[in-house]
Design a protein around this motif. Structure first.
Motif, PDB file in Angstrom:
ATOM      1  N   ALA A 132      48.009  47.933  27.319  1.00 27.47           N
ATOM      2  CA  ALA A 132      47.806  47.187  28.561  1.00 27.47           C
ATOM      3  C   ALA A 132      47.362  45.757  28.275  1.00 27.47           C
ATOM      4  CB  ALA A 132      46.779  47.899  29.432  1.00 27.47           C
ATOM      5  N   CYS A 133      46.523  45.572  27.243  1.00 27.08           N
ATOM      6  CA  CYS A 133      46.066  44.232  26.877  1.00 27.08           C
ATOM      7  C   CYS A 133      47.222  43.398  26.340  1.00 27.08           C
ATOM      8  CB  CYS A 133      44.947  44.332  25.854  1.00 27.08           C
ATOM      9  SG  CYS A 133      44.187  42.748  25.446  1.00 27.08           S
ATOM     10  N   ARG A 134      48.091  44.027  25.534  1.00 26.11           N
ATOM     11  CA  ARG A 134      49.234  43.301  24.953  1.00 26.11           C
ATOM     12  C   ARG A 134      50.210  42.859  26.032  1.00 26.11           C
ATOM     13  NH1 ARG A 134      54.343  44.306  23.087  1.00 26.11           N
ATOM     14  NH2 ARG A 134      54.259  46.471  23.771  1.00 26.11           N
ATOM     15  N   LEU A 135      50.451  43.743  27.031  1.00 24.51           N
ATOM     16  CA  LEU A 135      51.429  43.448  28.084  1.00 24.51           C
ATOM     17  C   LEU A 135      50.812  42.720  29.278  1.00 24.51           C
ATOM     18  CD1 LEU A 135      53.332  46.865  28.152  1.00 24.51           C
ATOM     19  CD2 LEU A 135      54.037  44.747  27.019  1.00 24.51           C
ATOM     20  N   GLY A 136      49.484  42.669  29.330  1.00 24.88           N
ATOM     21  CA  GLY A 136      48.831  42.082  30.498  1.00 24.88           C
ATOM     22  C   GLY A 136      48.885  42.997  31.705  1.00 24.88           C
ATOM     23  N   ALA A 137      49.090  44.290  31.487  1.00 28.70           N
ATOM     24  CA  ALA A 137      49.229  45.261  32.579  1.00 28.70           C
ATOM     25  C   ALA A 137      47.857  45.813  32.948  1.00 28.70           C
ATOM     26  CB  ALA A 137      50.175  46.381  32.175  1.00 28.70           C
ATOM     27  N   TYR A 138      46.965  44.953  33.395  1.00 28.33           N
ATOM     28  CA  TYR A 138      45.639  45.386  33.806  1.00 28.33           C
ATOM     29  C   TYR A 138      45.141  44.490  34.929  1.00 28.33           C
ATOM     30  CZ  TYR A 138      44.186  41.432  30.939  1.00 28.33           C
ATOM     31  OH  TYR A 138      44.047  40.179  30.409  1.00 28.33           O
ATOM     32  N   ARG A 139      44.145  44.958  35.608  1.00 29.32           N
ATOM     33  CA  ARG A 139      43.504  44.175  36.664  1.00 29.32           C
ATOM     34  C   ARG A 139      42.012  44.129  36.359  1.00 29.32           C
ATOM     35  NH1 ARG A 139      44.593  46.464  42.379  1.00 29.32           N
ATOM     36  NH2 ARG A 139      43.262  48.140  41.578  1.00 29.32           N
ATOM     37  N   ARG A 140      41.459  42.934  36.350  1.00 32.09           N
ATOM     38  CA  ARG A 140      40.046  42.780  36.020  1.00 32.09           C
ATOM     39  C   ARG A 140      39.159  43.421  37.082  1.00 32.09           C
ATOM     40  NH1 ARG A 140      38.412  38.863  32.249  1.00 32.09           N
ATOM     41  NH2 ARG A 140      40.135  37.743  31.260  1.00 32.09           N
ATOM     42  N   ALA A 141      38.145  44.135  36.625  1.00 39.21           N
ATOM     43  CA  ALA A 141      37.132  44.677  37.523  1.00 39.21           C
ATOM     44  C   ALA A 141      36.016  43.657  37.698  1.00 39.21           C
ATOM     45  CB  ALA A 141      36.573  45.985  36.967  1.00 39.21           C
ATOM     46  N   HIS A 142      35.474  43.612  38.903  1.00 36.69           N
ATOM     47  CA  HIS A 142      34.389  42.665  39.153  1.00 36.69           C
ATOM     48  C   HIS A 142      33.097  43.163  38.520  1.00 36.69           C
ATOM     49  CE1 HIS A 142      31.904  39.702  41.098  1.00 36.69           C
ATOM     50  NE2 HIS A 142      31.145  40.656  41.596  1.00 36.69           N
ATOM     51  N   ARG A 143      32.395  42.264  37.846  1.00 31.32           N
ATOM     52  CA  ARG A 143      31.109  42.581  37.233  1.00 31.32           C
ATOM     53  C   ARG A 143      30.005  41.884  38.014  1.00 31.32           C
ATOM     54  NH1 ARG A 143      31.999  40.811  31.164  1.00 31.32           N
ATOM     55  NH2 ARG A 143      29.772  41.357  31.071  1.00 31.32           N
ATOM     56  N   LEU A 144      29.018  42.664  38.437  1.00 29.43           N
ATOM     57  CA  LEU A 144      27.938  42.120  39.238  1.00 29.43           C
ATOM     58  C   LEU A 144      27.160  41.069  38.457  1.00 29.43           C
ATOM     59  CD1 LEU A 144      26.285  45.112  41.122  1.00 29.43           C
ATOM     60  CD2 LEU A 144      27.572  43.226  42.106  1.00 29.43           C
ATOM     61  N   SER A 145      26.728  40.039  39.173  1.00 24.80           N
ATOM     62  CA  SER A 145      25.853  39.050  38.566  1.00 24.80           C
ATOM     63  C   SER A 145      24.484  39.676  38.326  1.00 24.80           C
ATOM     64  CB  SER A 145      25.728  37.830  39.483  1.00 24.80           C
ATOM     65  OG  SER A 145      25.175  38.202  40.735  1.00 24.80           O
ATOM     66  N   ASP A 146      23.708  39.075  37.423  1.00 20.13           N
ATOM     67  CA  ASP A 146      22.394  39.621  37.085  1.00 20.13           C
ATOM     68  C   ASP A 146      21.455  39.717  38.293  1.00 20.13           C
ATOM     69  OD1 ASP A 146      23.034  40.106  34.454  1.00 20.13           O
ATOM     70  OD2 ASP A 146      22.343  38.148  33.761  1.00 20.13           O
ATOM     71  N   PRO A 147      21.374  38.672  39.153  1.00 16.87           N
ATOM     72  CA  PRO A 147      20.483  38.807  40.325  1.00 16.87           C
ATOM     73  C   PRO A 147      20.874  39.965  41.235  1.00 16.87           C
ATOM     74  CG  PRO A 147      21.068  36.507  39.974  1.00 16.87           C
ATOM     75  CD  PRO A 147      21.938  37.305  39.069  1.00 16.87           C
ATOM     76  N   GLN A 148      22.177  40.127  41.498  1.00 17.79           N
ATOM     77  CA  GLN A 148      22.613  41.206  42.387  1.00 17.79           C
ATOM     78  C   GLN A 148      22.498  42.566  41.715  1.00 17.79           C
ATOM     79  OE1 GLN A 148      22.920  40.678  45.479  1.00 17.79           O
ATOM     80  NE2 GLN A 148      22.697  38.479  45.144  1.00 17.79           N
ATOM     81  N   ARG A 149      22.590  42.604  40.395  1.00 18.19           N
ATOM     82  CA  ARG A 149      22.365  43.860  39.687  1.00 18.19           C
ATOM     83  C   ARG A 149      20.908  44.310  39.866  1.00 18.19           C
ATOM     84  NH1 ARG A 149      25.333  46.015  35.589  1.00 18.19           N
ATOM     85  NH2 ARG A 149      26.480  44.051  35.426  1.00 18.19           N
ATOM     86  N   HIS A 150      20.002  43.334  39.848  1.00 21.39           N
ATOM     87  CA  HIS A 150      18.591  43.650  40.055  1.00 21.39           C
ATOM     88  C   HIS A 150      18.357  44.147  41.476  1.00 21.39           C
ATOM     89  CE1 HIS A 150      14.273  43.473  39.790  1.00 21.39           C
ATOM     90  NE2 HIS A 150      14.203  42.538  40.717  1.00 21.39           N
TER      91      HIS A 150
END
Length: 289
Positions: free
Chosen positions: A43-61
């Motif tokens: 998937a990385c070689r072909l670009g066949a992926y969709r990025r998942a959102h990662r919470l910012s540190d303040p919102q993770r807290h």
């Protein structure tokens, strides 16, 4: 893991596991770590992926604080249900009221000493849980006081600090959504659909995304329908029209979905709630529960 790898100087892409093309060459019947690694590399070689959102540190807290509060609320609810069940076995019924005052209402009843000693440990724990909930609410209030996004969302009727903070923590970056429908879908407030050619079948809501935020929006919708805040009269009237045609439960989900769209618009536009604006009439036709 992503943060640990980035700390070592690597570039990390967190992929969305719900993106089907990422597993195009892998059979679902056999799953091993080796096959997963090969699928990710392909998937990385072909670009066949969709990025998942990662919470910012303040919102993770903030989300961590909300999870702790949720655990305390569930504990108190479980104890209340158990005490009610034990009292019902002896023909006693606890008067209705707030959860915070539940121990006082039980102690005010004329209960036999044997039964009272049976539930005394639960009441003692509940009093401690109530104190911890008060502390947790105060901490969340202090954390979100300086977040102007949370303060704007609280201008919406029946949206308190917990619901507003949970919504902001779930959305995090409002720019990753193009329109309100995407937010509603990410919260699982849109119906399942199985359509083919001329047939169109819609079922219950998908319940995707963050379950706690969805539940808080449902509770806010119930509060609007029950408490009738003057600022939400247009929203309540709109939901009652749906209830007359589709039923109360579907109207509640429709109102929760509408609230999600309103909260997203306030975050996107940097504005506050205006009760003079009418809700979208077309939203009623697209909600099922």
């Amino acid at each position: 893991m992503a943060r640990g790898l980035e700390g070592l100087g690597h570039g990390v892409i967190v992929a969305d596991p719900n993106f089907a093309p990422m597993y195009a060459t892998r059979t679902r019947k056999v799953k091993t770590d080796r096959r997963d690694a090969r699928a990710l590399a392909e998937a990385c070689r072909l670009g066949a992926y969709r990025r998942a959102h990662r919470l910012s540190d303040p919102q993770r807290h903030v989300r961590g604080r909300l999870l702790v509060r949720d655990a305390l609320v569930r504990t108190r609810t479980r104890y209340i249900s158990l005490i009610r069940a034990l009292l019902r076995q002896h023909g006693s019924r606890v008067p209705s009221g707030s959860a915070e005052a539940f121990p006082r209402r039980v102690l005010a009843m004329s209960l036999p000493g044997r039964l009272l000693s049976q539930i005394a440990p639960l009441l003692a724990v509940m009093r401690h849980v109530n104190r911890q909930l008060v502390y947790s609410d105060q901490v969340i209030e202090e954390i979100t006081t300086h977040d102007e996004r949370v303060q704007r969302l609280r201008s919406v009727p029946s949206i308190g600090p917990v619901t507003a903070a949970a919504f902001v923590a779930t959305i995090d970056d409002v720019r990753r959504f193009r329109r309100a429908h995407e937010v509603e879908a990410s919260l699982g407030l849109v119906p399942r659909e199985l359509s083919s050619r001329e047939s169109q079948r819609r079922g219950r809501i998908t319940k995707a995304g963050h379950a706690r935020t969805r539940w808080l929006l449902i509770q806010a919708a119930v509060s609007i329908l029950r408490r009738r805040p003057p600022q939400a009269e247009a929203l309540r009237t709109w939901a009652l029209h749906i209830a007359a045609r589709r039923g109360k439960h579907i109207a509640t989900v429709a109102l929760a979905r509408r609230l999600a769209g309103i909260l997203y618009a306030l975050l996107r536009d940097g504005s506050v709630f205006d009760p003079r604006r009418s809700p979208r009439p077309e939203a009623a036709a697209t909600v099922a529960a």
